[in-house]
Write a protein that holds these residues in place. Structure first.
Motif, PDB file in Angstrom:
ATOM      1  N   ALA A  17       0.839  -1.194   0.023  1.00  0.00           N
ATOM      2  CA  ALA A  17      -0.140   0.029   0.020  1.00  0.00           C
ATOM      3  C   ALA A  17       0.883   1.318  -0.053  1.00  0.00           C
ATOM      4  CB  ALA A  17      -0.855   0.104   1.248  1.00  0.00           C
ATOM      5  N   ARG A  18       2.008   1.303   0.824  1.00  0.00           N
ATOM      6  CA  ARG A  18       2.672   2.358   0.928  1.00  0.00           C
ATOM      7  C   ARG A  18       3.402   2.444  -0.409  1.00  0.00           C
ATOM      8  NH1 ARG A  18       4.164   7.417   2.916  1.00  0.00           N
ATOM      9  NH2 ARG A  18       6.684   7.529   3.256  1.00  0.00           N
ATOM     10  N   LEU A  19       4.032   1.468  -1.035  1.00  0.00           N
ATOM     11  CA  LEU A  19       4.697   1.705  -2.290  1.00  0.00           C
ATOM     12  C   LEU A  19       3.813   2.394  -3.383  1.00  0.00           C
ATOM     13  CD1 LEU A  19       7.296   1.119  -3.573  1.00  0.00           C
ATOM     14  CD2 LEU A  19       6.670  -1.097  -4.430  1.00  0.00           C
ATOM     15  N   VAL A  37      -6.050 -12.092   2.293  1.00  0.00           N
ATOM     16  CA  VAL A  37      -4.748 -11.135   2.635  1.00  0.00           C
ATOM     17  C   VAL A  37      -5.325 -10.093   3.602  1.00  0.00           C
ATOM     18  CG1 VAL A  37      -3.792 -11.115   0.532  1.00  0.00           C
ATOM     19  CG2 VAL A  37      -5.833  -9.894   0.535  1.00  0.00           C
ATOM     20  N   SER A  38      -4.340  -9.398   4.040  1.00  0.00           N
ATOM     21  CA  SER A  38      -4.938  -8.211   5.019  1.00  0.00           C
ATOM     22  C   SER A  38      -5.664  -8.604   6.042  1.00  0.00           C
ATOM     23  CB  SER A  38      -5.308  -7.132   4.331  1.00  0.00           C
ATOM     24  OG  SER A  38      -4.408  -6.348   3.853  1.00  0.00           O
ATOM     25  N   PHE A  39      -5.868 -10.104   6.687  1.00  0.00           N
ATOM     26  CA  PHE A  39      -6.701 -10.246   7.612  1.00  0.00           C
ATOM     27  C   PHE A  39      -6.009  -9.843   9.021  1.00  0.00           C
ATOM     28  CE2 PHE A  39      -4.105 -14.176   6.595  1.00  0.00           C
ATOM     29  CZ  PHE A  39      -3.749 -14.429   7.929  1.00  0.00           C
ATOM     30  N   GLY A 300       7.352  -3.207   6.982  1.00  0.00           N
ATOM     31  CA  GLY A 300       6.971  -2.940   5.443  1.00  0.00           C
ATOM     32  C   GLY A 300       6.810  -1.697   5.083  1.00  0.00           C
ATOM     33  N   ARG A 301       6.260  -0.724   5.787  1.00  0.00           N
ATOM     34  CA  ARG A 301       6.473   0.581   5.452  1.00  0.00           C
ATOM     35  C   ARG A 301       7.829   1.078   4.884  1.00  0.00           C
ATOM     36  NH1 ARG A 301       6.516   5.884   7.519  1.00  0.00           N
ATOM     37  NH2 ARG A 301       4.654   7.135   6.475  1.00  0.00           N
ATOM     38  N   ARG A 302       8.761   0.679   5.756  1.00  0.00           N
ATOM     39  CA  ARG A 302      10.134   1.249   5.700  1.00  0.00           C
ATOM     40  C   ARG A 302      10.492   0.851   4.388  1.00  0.00           C
ATOM     41  NH1 ARG A 302      13.273   3.328   8.461  1.00  0.00           N
ATOM     42  NH2 ARG A 302      12.210   3.255  10.314  1.00  0.00           N
TER      43      ARG A 302
ATOM     44  N   SER B 511      -8.308  10.192   0.548  1.00  0.00           N
ATOM     45  CA  SER B 511      -7.570  11.192  -0.223  1.00  0.00           C
ATOM     46  C   SER B 511      -6.407  10.927  -0.268  1.00  0.00           C
ATOM     47  CB  SER B 511      -8.319  12.485   0.226  1.00  0.00           C
ATOM     48  OG  SER B 511      -8.254  12.663   1.615  1.00  0.00           O
ATOM     49  N   HIS B 512      -5.485  10.702   0.701  1.00  0.00           N
ATOM     50  CA  HIS B 512      -4.134  10.419   0.871  1.00  0.00           C
ATOM     51  C   HIS B 512      -3.958   9.318  -0.282  1.00  0.00           C
ATOM     52  CE1 HIS B 512      -0.215   9.828   2.158  1.00  0.00           C
ATOM     53  NE2 HIS B 512      -0.345   8.646   2.435  1.00  0.00           N
ATOM     54  N   ALA B 513      -4.414   8.258  -0.227  1.00  0.00           N
ATOM     55  CA  ALA B 513      -4.294   7.314  -1.206  1.00  0.00           C
ATOM     56  C   ALA B 513      -4.480   7.639  -2.632  1.00  0.00           C
ATOM     57  CB  ALA B 513      -5.150   6.112  -0.823  1.00  0.00           C
TER      58      ALA B 513
HETATM   59  C1  COA Z   1      -5.094  -2.857   5.697  1.00  0.00           C
HETATM   60  C2  COA Z   1      -3.618  -2.362   5.151  1.00  0.00           C
HETATM   61  C3  COA Z   1      -3.261  -2.890   3.525  1.00  0.00           C
HETATM   62  C4  COA Z   1      -3.412  -0.828   5.222  1.00  0.00           C
HETATM   63  O1  COA Z   1      -2.234  -0.622   4.830  1.00  0.00           O
HETATM   64  P1  COA Z   1      -2.091   1.204   4.870  1.00  0.00           P
HETATM   65  O2  COA Z   1      -2.963   1.761   3.684  1.00  0.00           O
HETATM   66  O3  COA Z   1      -0.626   1.350   4.710  1.00  0.00           O
HETATM   67  O4  COA Z   1      -2.828   1.726   6.335  1.00  0.00           O
HETATM   68  P2  COA Z   1      -3.981   2.379   6.823  1.00  0.00           P
HETATM   69  O5  COA Z   1      -5.166   2.153   6.134  1.00  0.00           O
HETATM   70  O6  COA Z   1      -3.801   2.401   8.158  1.00  0.00           O
HETATM   71  O7  COA Z   1      -3.363   3.902   6.342  1.00  0.00           O
HETATM   72  C5  COA Z   1      -2.185   4.535   6.520  1.00  0.00           C
HETATM   73  C6  COA Z   1      -1.820   5.588   5.659  1.00  0.00           C
HETATM   74  O8  COA Z   1      -2.743   6.682   5.900  1.00  0.00           O
HETATM   75  C7  COA Z   1      -2.137   7.855   6.180  1.00  0.00           C
HETATM   76  N1  COA Z   1      -3.041   8.542   7.087  1.00  0.00           N
HETATM   77  C8  COA Z   1      -3.578   8.245   8.198  1.00  0.00           C
HETATM   78  N2  COA Z   1      -4.719   9.180   8.478  1.00  0.00           N
HETATM   79  C9  COA Z   1      -4.378  10.295   7.538  1.00  0.00           C
HETATM   80  C10 COA Z   1      -5.027  11.651   7.596  1.00  0.00           C
HETATM   81  N3  COA Z   1      -5.818  11.920   8.631  1.00  0.00           N
HETATM   82  N4  COA Z   1      -4.615  12.365   6.840  1.00  0.00           N
HETATM   83  C11 COA Z   1      -3.707  11.881   5.654  1.00  0.00           C
HETATM   84  N5  COA Z   1      -3.059  10.786   5.724  1.00  0.00           N
HETATM   85  C12 COA Z   1      -3.373   9.858   6.720  1.00  0.00           C
HETATM   86  C13 COA Z   1      -1.116   7.384   6.932  1.00  0.00           C
HETATM   87  O9  COA Z   1       0.218   8.257   6.769  1.00  0.00           O
HETATM   88  C14 COA Z   1      -0.478   6.312   5.888  1.00  0.00           C
HETATM   89  O10 COA Z   1       0.010   6.509   4.769  1.00  0.00           O
HETATM   90  P3  COA Z   1       1.708   6.836   4.470  1.00  0.00           P
HETATM   91  O11 COA Z   1       2.063   5.087   4.957  1.00  0.00           O
HETATM   92  O12 COA Z   1       1.642   6.876   2.870  1.00  0.00           O
HETATM   93  O13 COA Z   1       2.023   7.568   5.296  1.00  0.00           O
HETATM   94  C15 COA Z   1      -2.534  -3.114   6.021  1.00  0.00           C
HETATM   95  O14 COA Z   1      -2.490  -2.194   7.137  1.00  0.00           O
HETATM   96  C16 COA Z   1      -2.975  -4.383   6.468  1.00  0.00           C
HETATM   97  O15 COA Z   1      -2.907  -5.391   5.618  1.00  0.00           O
HETATM   98  N6  COA Z   1      -3.508  -4.521   7.615  1.00  0.00           N
HETATM   99  C17 COA Z   1      -4.009  -5.753   8.293  1.00  0.00           C
HETATM  100  C18 COA Z   1      -2.998  -6.932   8.504  1.00  0.00           C
HETATM  101  C19 COA Z   1      -2.487  -6.496   9.940  1.00  0.00           C
HETATM  102  O16 COA Z   1      -1.888  -5.535  10.244  1.00  0.00           O
HETATM  103  N7  COA Z   1      -2.524  -7.669  10.874  1.00  0.00           N
HETATM  104  C20 COA Z   1      -1.736  -7.600  11.908  1.00  0.00           C
HETATM  105  C21 COA Z   1      -2.474  -6.837  13.022  1.00  0.00           C
HETATM  106  S1  COA Z   1      -4.022  -7.806  13.203  1.00  0.00           S
END
Ligand code: COA
Ligand code: FAD
Ligand code: FAD
Ligand code: COA
Lengths: 541, 541
Positions: A17-19, A37-39, A300-302, B511-513
């Motif tokens: 997602a970050r990439l 995925v992503s569970f 992962g993000r890094r 919107s960030h995405a």
């Molecule tokens: C669902 C998943 C794909 C989402 O990944 P993601 O998009 O990176 O994470 P989020 O939806 O939390 O969003 C975070 C992003 O939103 C941004 N963001 C959050 N709030 C924001 C706001 N108010 N304004 C602007 N940006 C914002 C963050 O900066 C981050 O973006 P960046 O990485 O580009 O800086 C991933 O987290 C995942 O697979 N999670 C489930 C699995 C898991 O973690 N299991 C173990 C724990 S149960």
């Protein structure tokens, strides 16, 4: 650029997602061998118990949703089976059809996670692990109509599963080969957890491992048998490194993939993150395994940052962890006393039992907090907490202070948000700072719960400064009772000579006040750290 | 050595207790003009409301108990009326009998606290303040049989009293001359607090002060009258400096006693602490008034250390504060946006609305968090939070990071305790760090809620990337709707040219995405900070 990611949950999907957010044009393929995925791994035990009612709540994303939002090419039921590093290709196999495909990559990210440990004991094939959605489905099926369960392993997953099976109305035993559950905490801290488990009706079997899993029961090393319609394996996990090892990627001393500060393996085109890799310990810089979601997500993000040319060096880890159990919060960060002792590292241990919020406001409960401090520098080495409320907050504050390099006495200075529902004017964390300051300066000398008997044998006199009622309800053998508020009038009752005095009260506050009256006596006067409460938890008397 | 302490509550009694622990031989006299010492000021509103049922719960200590434990000579109902600095004497008067006595001192500690502001409006004598136990008794008497109450002042004490009178079944109006309650927070953050108050049935009158207090009602500046069997004055406090000023002790620009880094006044034998003194702001080093219990307690303790020759320089303050109101937690630390703007200081504002814990686990609620950051250095300037759960934790973690000098992007790195009941794998605080990193690096450009209309007037196009359903339920005037998941397929609908695009969703994540899809377009693309949620809270539309 084409990036292939192996493993589509915490580390892998965070990278993907970050990439995408960093690079609209990258081709990003994620392969995940399970069906999902992503569970929410961390939610699985709670679905087993029905606390999370809907299975769908665990499934945070689907391949289609991830395509729509991030243009990710996500393939579930597809396993990476071989990496050809020379040609930068990974061979993936459709789990259902067996069909193979070769994916070329510019960068490969491995986030395959960990595998449940399945010790080679007879009958182990009947033990159910809990790592993914399919495991959860299987466990839910197995518990239908079942009445008894044995959970093997007292780590956080084992505890969560035990509570959730109890919640379903089952008779649950938990077997742990070590003499305590929750190994990140020291034994005297875990004592209230053991009490809570037993009080809730869990048949807690400590200090004796499982030797045989029978058809309807399990046999322990001590010969006991425990009925078990269902057996859960929650012994721990080990990094899933098979694919990587087969392609010549290096594994470190702890059995995890070796990565550098950019999360790169020994192949400059292959990154690895999460439970599969070894991390750097913040205190010792040693390789450690810290299979936790926060670190996996951040790594992962890094990695995505690094691929996009925005990398920063990895941060070392402290392993901050928490579990909710039977209304208790059990948390730790950094090193515990066992580990410090084993490493031969000098430390000072501080135990307190402050209220979670102002005692005059309804609902306050007593917390147990422990802080480990470097006696020379005041560096905070670790912290542990157990209680019904506010443990997460205190551990997070201390973890933050540790990361920022604050010393223990500096905790005294923190301005924390206070209103009677939330804390105390001198918050529990400030209090740890006060005590650290008193101890590090040498102004208050203390003795630990496990040192009392030996000090007594050497002649030290224990004075219990609690009330006669508290004393009568249970006291340290050999202790004399002079309540703090009468101490100055009853000095003549204190044995003369220069034998050391060990003062104690319930938790250490009253004896800390009592010390003042005796400090000028010229003899050695010690405060029993954590008072009778810690002593009793530690000695089990 | 003889130490006289004026004021026997937070600052004064903390100094007394600590001093005894440090020095068994000191003679310590505490004079307190009210009838009680060491009482729980912060609990008073909750006793009025019956949440703290027993009056005795507020009375943490008695003079006798403090003598027994600490050999303190505590005199209640005794007021210090004059300080003779030359002769190092303080004249004290028994409030009941008028009898005076002269106490000599080697060190004098002033902790007289603050006085409720009582503005000179007609009828003010009927308004009841709430500062000590006697005030509480009076208020409890006044509310017997009363049906309506007007609380003047929307600070934390006013809010607590309003909730507690409501809890007693009264009809409550709260009048605040400013357009918002809880001045430490910025207006868009307080909007949910206003909503909650109105929903609970509090008649909230903002932006109009009280001009006349009548016998059965109060009249506001806007002409309205509000029924008031009881009137509560919670307008704020000012340092109680009369005694000190009369003896030539210096007062600073804010009206509090001037003290140096040792808490010494301009007399080297006289210390002053707590609500009565000016403190140093951590950010600007300016004199500020921060009448909070944590600081008063710590300053009291520090003075004892200084007297005992163990002093350390005072730490500057940030004013971390919290209030619990109608199930909401409302907290802040450091500077708010208003103050930064007024001071002409550059800042970056970040608004987020993360879940208090993992959304897949029951009971999660949405928080509103705001972080203020120095755009050049990343220094954290302030933080604010409003929500039903976990606000205290996030504000405490950020306050700790601020004290330790961590930058905002470093919040991304914190390892915070995660299990689904307590947080998220990427905790809300990590998330603030991510956003700060994105904004400070210039990689994500943002626009604030109050800038949208102007940017639109200059030609910017607002694209709402939420679902059509969300858009239909309420949208920013002039915004077009293209859901994030359809954006890449509907690029041709986006107005051409190089007018700037403002993207927004509910909170800023989608919107960030979406930004990724447009970043390479060469035109200015902005994320609306905090999304529609912050925009709506700010504009009140
Ligand atoms: C669902 C998943 C794909 C989402 O990944 P993601 O998009 O990176 O994470 P989020 O939806 O939390 O969003 C975070 C992003 O939103 C941004 N963001 C959050 N709030 C924001 C706001 N108010 N304004 C602007 N940006 C914002 C963050 O900066 C981050 O973006 P960046 O990485 O580009 O800086 C991933 O987290 C995942 O697979 N999670 C489930 C699995 C898991 O973690 N299991 C173990 C724990 S149960
Ligand atoms: C029941 C349970 C509860 C937990 N609770 C907590 C908690 O409360 N707090 C906490 O911090 N952590 C918790 N964790 C740990 C946390 O989930 C992990 O640390 C985190 O998920 C690790 O992320 P990862 O990306 O390394 O591995 P995972 O998230 O496990 O993802 C790895 C994925 O890779 C896939 N994979 C492996 N090999 C291949 C291959 N060759 N080809 C294709 N796919 C492959 C696997 O199927 C798996 O889905 C819990 C874990 C479990 C199982
Ligand atoms: C209703 C209420 C709720 C509050 N809630 C919170 C909260 O939730 N969180 C928070 O951080 N803070 C809260 N506070 C503020 C907190 O109580 C104060 O910051 C703190 O008590 C200040 O300590 P102090 O020692 O300076 O003054 P105080 O604690 O007010 O003590 C001063 C004492 O000095 C006495 N005195 C004054 N002059 C003389 C004299 N000449 N001779 C003898 N005695 C004298 C006074 O009678 C008084 O008892 C609250 C305050 C009130 C009134
Ligand atoms: C009641 C009052 C006199 C107590 O003062 P106190 O004795 O300094 O405070 P506590 O009872 O919390 O005890 C703290 C002391 O115990 C020590 N302590 C706490 N836990 C300990 C432990 N487990 N082992 C050893 N020492 C411990 C601390 O280090 C501290 O001692 P120090 O200052 O010498 O370092 C004072 O706090 C007071 O008047 N409070 C009420 C008024 C008030 O604060 N109102 C505003 C908020 S409602």
């Amino acid at each position: 650029m084409r990036v292939v990611i192996v493993g589509g949950v915490a580390g892998g999907m965070s990278a993907a997602a970050r990439l995408r957010r960093l690079d609209e044009s990258a081709e990003i393929v994620v392969v995940e061998k399970s069906g999902y995925v992503s569970f929410a791994n961390c939610g699985l035990p709670y679905h087993v118990g029905g606390v999370i009612e809907e299975r769908s709540a665990l499934l945070l994303q689907t391949p289609q949703a991830l395509y729509d939002r991030f243009r990710l090419d996500v393939r579930v039921g597809v396993e990476a089976v071989q990496i050809n590093r020379q040609s930068r290709e990974v061979i993936v196999r459709d789990v259902a059809t067996g069909r193979e495909e070769t994916l070329s990559y510019d960068k490969l990210v491995l986030s395959p996670g960990a595998k449940p440990l399945m010790p080679p004991i007879p009958g182990i094939e009947r033990a159910l692990p809990l790592r993914n959605v399919e495991d959860t489905d299987r466990m839910l099926e197995a518990v239908q109509g079942a009445e008894t369960a044995v959970v093997i392993g007292g780590g956080f997953v084992g505890l969560e599963v035990a509570e959730n099976l109890l919640h379903r109305g089952m008779k649950v035993a938990l077997v742990e080969a070590l003499p305590q559950v929750m190994a990140p905490l020291d034994p005297e801290m875990v004592d209230p957890v053991h009490d809570a488990m037993r009080a809730a009706g869990i048949d807690l079997r400590l200090g004796s491992g499982v030797t045989i899993i029978g058809e309807h029961d399990v046999t322990l090393a001590d010969g006991a048998t425990v009925p078990a319609d269902v057996v859960v394996a929650a012994i721990g996990v080990r990094p899933d490194t098979e694919l990587a090892k087969a392609s010549g990627l290096k594994v470190g001393p702890r059995g995890g993939l070796l990565v550098d500060h950019r999360q790169l393996t020994n192949d400059p085109h292959i990154y690895a993150v999460g439970d599969a890799v070894e991390k750097n310990d913040a205190l010792s810089d040693e390789a450690v395994l810290v299979p936790l979601a926060n670190t996996a997500n951040l790594q992962g993000r890094r990695v995505a940052d690094d691929i996009a040319g925005r990398g920063k060096p990895a941060r070392p880890v402290r392993g901050t962890a928490i579990v909710g159990l039977l209304g208790l919060q059990v948390a730790a960060t950094g090193w515990n006393e066992k580990r410090l002792r084993d490493a031969g590292r000098a430390y000072l241990a501080i135990h307190t039992h402050p209220a979670s919020h102002a005692t005059y406001y309804p609902g306050a409960s007593t917390m147990a907090l422990k802080l480990l401090v470097d006696p020379a520098t005041g560096e905070i080495l670790g912290a542990q907490g157990v209680g019904r409320e506010g443990i997460d907050k205190r551990i997070d504050v201390i973890a933050t202070a540790m990361t920022a390099g604050m010393t223990a006495p500096e905790l005294a200075e923190l301005e924390l948000a206070y209103a009677p529902q939330f804390g105390s004017a001198k918050d529990a964390v400030n209090m740890l700072g006060f005590i650290a300051e008193n101890r590090l300066s040498g102004w208050e000398k203390s003795v630990q719960w496990h040192e009392v008997a030996e000090r007594q044998a050497e002649g030290a006199v224990v004075i219990d400064v609690r009330t006669p009622g508290e004393y009568a309800a249970g006291a340290i053998p050999g202790a004399m009772n002079i309540p703090v508020d009468e101490l100055r009038d009853r000095m003549d009752e204190i044995p003369g000579g220069d034998v050391p005095l060990i003062l104690h009260c319930g938790v250490g506050i009253r004896s800390h006040a009592a010390l003042a009256a005796l400090r000028d006596s010229g003899r050695e006067v010690l405060n029993l750290d954590g008072g009778y409460t810690t002593w009793r938890a530690g000695t089990g008397i």
